[in-house]
Write a protein that holds these residues in place. Structure first.
Motif, short mmCIF file in Angstrom:
data_model
loop_
_atom_site.label_atom_id
_atom_site.label_comp_id
_atom_site.label_asym_id
_atom_site.label_seq_id
_atom_site.Cartn_x
_atom_site.Cartn_y
_atom_site.Cartn_z
N LEU A 107 14.74 2.26 -4.68
CA LEU A 107 13.36 2.18 -5.17
C LEU A 107 13.27 2.64 -6.62
N SER A 108 13.99 3.69 -6.93
CA SER A 108 13.99 4.20 -8.30
C SER A 108 14.63 3.22 -9.27
N LYS A 161 7.33 11.92 -8.05
CA LYS A 161 8.28 12.86 -7.47
C LYS A 161 8.89 12.20 -6.25
N ALA A 162 10.20 12.40 -6.09
CA ALA A 162 10.90 11.78 -4.97
C ALA A 162 12.02 12.70 -4.52
N GLU A 196 0.83 -1.20 0.00
CA GLU A 196 0.00 0.00 0.00
C GLU A 196 0.87 1.25 0.00
N TRP A 197 1.97 1.22 0.75
CA TRP A 197 2.90 2.34 0.85
C TRP A 197 4.30 1.85 0.50
N VAL A 198 5.03 2.65 -0.25
CA VAL A 198 6.44 2.37 -0.54
C VAL A 198 7.22 3.60 -0.09
N THR A 199 8.07 3.43 0.90
CA THR A 199 8.83 4.55 1.45
C THR A 199 10.28 4.15 1.62
N SER A 200 11.12 5.16 1.79
CA SER A 200 12.53 4.91 2.04
C SER A 200 13.09 6.05 2.86
N VAL A 201 14.31 5.89 3.28
CA VAL A 201 15.03 6.92 4.01
C VAL A 201 16.31 7.23 3.26
#
Length: 63
Positions: A31-32, A41-42, A19-24
């Motif tokens: 991810l890209s 946009k990231a 549902e969510w894709v996040t990173s730090v």
């Protein structure tokens, strides 16, 4: 040379069913590179912002 394809395949598969894709920080580059940020946009660490576009993400300077 190390074959990173299996890791990117796993990230891609996990991201497509999430549902969510996040990173730090520079995790946005992973991810890209896995294709999960194409057309999105990231942001990432300031020293790596120019690398996002190499993988199809649009750099967004977030404040």
């Amino acid at each position: 040379m190390i074959d990173h394809a299996p890791a990117f395949d796993w990230v891609r598969e996990a991201g497509q069913s999430s549902e969510w894709v996040t990173s730090v920080c520079t995790g946005a580059l992973v991810l890209s590179a896995a294709g999960l940020l194409q057309g999105y946009k990231a942001t990432t660490h300031w020293a790596c912002t120019d690398l996002l576009s190499l993988f199809g993400a649009d750099y967004n300077h977030l404040y």
